[in-house]
Design an enzyme around this catalytic site. Sequence first.
Site, PDB file in Angstrom:
ATOM      1  CE  LYS A  33      -3.597  -2.737   0.960  1.00  0.00           C
ATOM      2  NZ  LYS A  33      -4.686  -3.154   0.132  1.00  0.00           N
TER       3      LYS A  33
HETATM    4  C1  LIG Z   1      -5.484  -4.266   0.908  1.00  0.00           C
HETATM    5  C2  LIG Z   1      -6.955  -4.278   0.867  1.00  0.00           C
HETATM    6  C3  LIG Z   1      -7.734  -4.685   1.972  1.00  0.00           C
HETATM    7  C4  LIG Z   1      -7.166  -5.157   3.295  1.00  0.00           C
HETATM    8  O1  LIG Z   1      -6.050  -5.907   3.215  1.00  0.00           O
HETATM    9  P1  LIG Z   1      -5.187  -6.445   4.436  1.00  0.00           P
HETATM   10  O2  LIG Z   1      -4.163  -7.249   3.744  1.00  0.00           O
HETATM   11  O3  LIG Z   1      -6.068  -7.232   5.310  1.00  0.00           O
HETATM   12  O4  LIG Z   1      -4.607  -5.268   5.169  1.00  0.00           O
HETATM   13  C5  LIG Z   1      -9.100  -4.617   1.855  1.00  0.00           C
HETATM   14  N1  LIG Z   1      -9.699  -4.188   0.738  1.00  0.00           N
HETATM   15  C6  LIG Z   1      -8.991  -3.777  -0.337  1.00  0.00           C
HETATM   16  C7  LIG Z   1      -9.725  -3.280  -1.534  1.00  0.00           C
HETATM   17  C8  LIG Z   1      -7.598  -3.841  -0.314  1.00  0.00           C
HETATM   18  O5  LIG Z   1      -6.903  -3.463  -1.391  1.00  0.00           O
END
Ligand SMILES: *Cc1c(COP(=O)(O)O)cnc(C)c1O
Length: 372
Positions: free
Chosen positions: A180
Amino acid sequence: MIPIAKPYIDENEINAVVEVLKSGVLSLGPKLVEFEQNFAQFMGMKYAIAVSSGTAGLHLGIKSLGIHEKDEVITSPFSFISSANSILFENAKPVFVDIDEDTLNIDPKKIEAAITPQTKAILPVHIFGQSCDMDLIMGIAKKYNLKILEDACESVGAKYKNKLVGTKGDLSVFAFYPNKQMTTGEGGMIITDNEEIYKTCASLRNQGRDSMSWLGHNRLGYNYRLNELSCALGIEQLKKLPMILSKRQKVAERYNQNLKHFPEIRLPYISPDNIPSWFVYVIRLNNGLNRNLVMEKLKEVGVSSKEYLPSIHLQPFYKDKYGFKEGDFPISEKVSNCTIALPFYTSMTFEDIDYVCEKLKEVIQVIKNESR
Ligand SMILES: *Cc1c(COP(=O)(O)O)cnc(C)c1O
């Protein structure tokens, strides 16, 4: 190999984490409080609750809205799987609504037709760092008295009509996995202005305690806490976020510049209402180009790429549970079948971007020639 993603970490993060290790306080300490306060302040919201992942945050979001068995929640099939899974965790039903072919976000025009007496909430996903059309979605929610849980996991710092994304719904969730824009290793954050929701989420992430006090458990809770090392990392990353976002904007602009006159692919579309927070750079291949072949040949010349994203309703256990089949959400499926995420990260050099673009063009030309 040019990686698909890479976190942006420097000495500040390293020192901050080492300091936590030296302090001996590794969970439920001052870094948690500071990270939450700083994040809430950055977003201009009353409350922020740090959690162990974006998925954990979404799960608590669903719980805090009182969604349970037989309830329905409207969401997008074109997302990372955990947005829909968070609804399943509570035995509620995800009701998918197809996406807009340009923005790749849920199509607000199709939402009303999916509302039933069981519908309790809308879970819009701001995909790839660009906000959904929240004015339309808020209007529908108001008309039908529905709650809104925003999945802003890919959109930290993005703006919609000049307001930060994640500030419209009853609550919103961000994620800090290493791919992210900002990372805590694993981690997530819930934000809300609603005191009830805040209290519920804070308690649920900490074993159902109503305060930090060790042994009073007032409800069935979870261990979704974010440890102090991750919080210290998050504090430093948040300080850098404006710089990170501007660097990512420049990477995206360079890609756009290099690829805009290349007719075989379709570039990301940003609606005029939005200032994106670039999460990934996803192109679409025009009809008839074999995606696997493109990706294979890119790999041979040292360029990573990924099919981003498969439609959730066609994942095996969704098909088994609900009988979904190909054709149910045709736009999502069509997009899922032709997207490629190219390498994209904060520190990506123009040299690397140019190399990726040059190789992409070459590879596509070779495939076209071979298929003649
Ligand atoms: C990254 C993401 C999440 C949550 O991801 P985690 O790996 O649990 O932190 C949820 N929804 C979307 C659209 C994502 O891109």
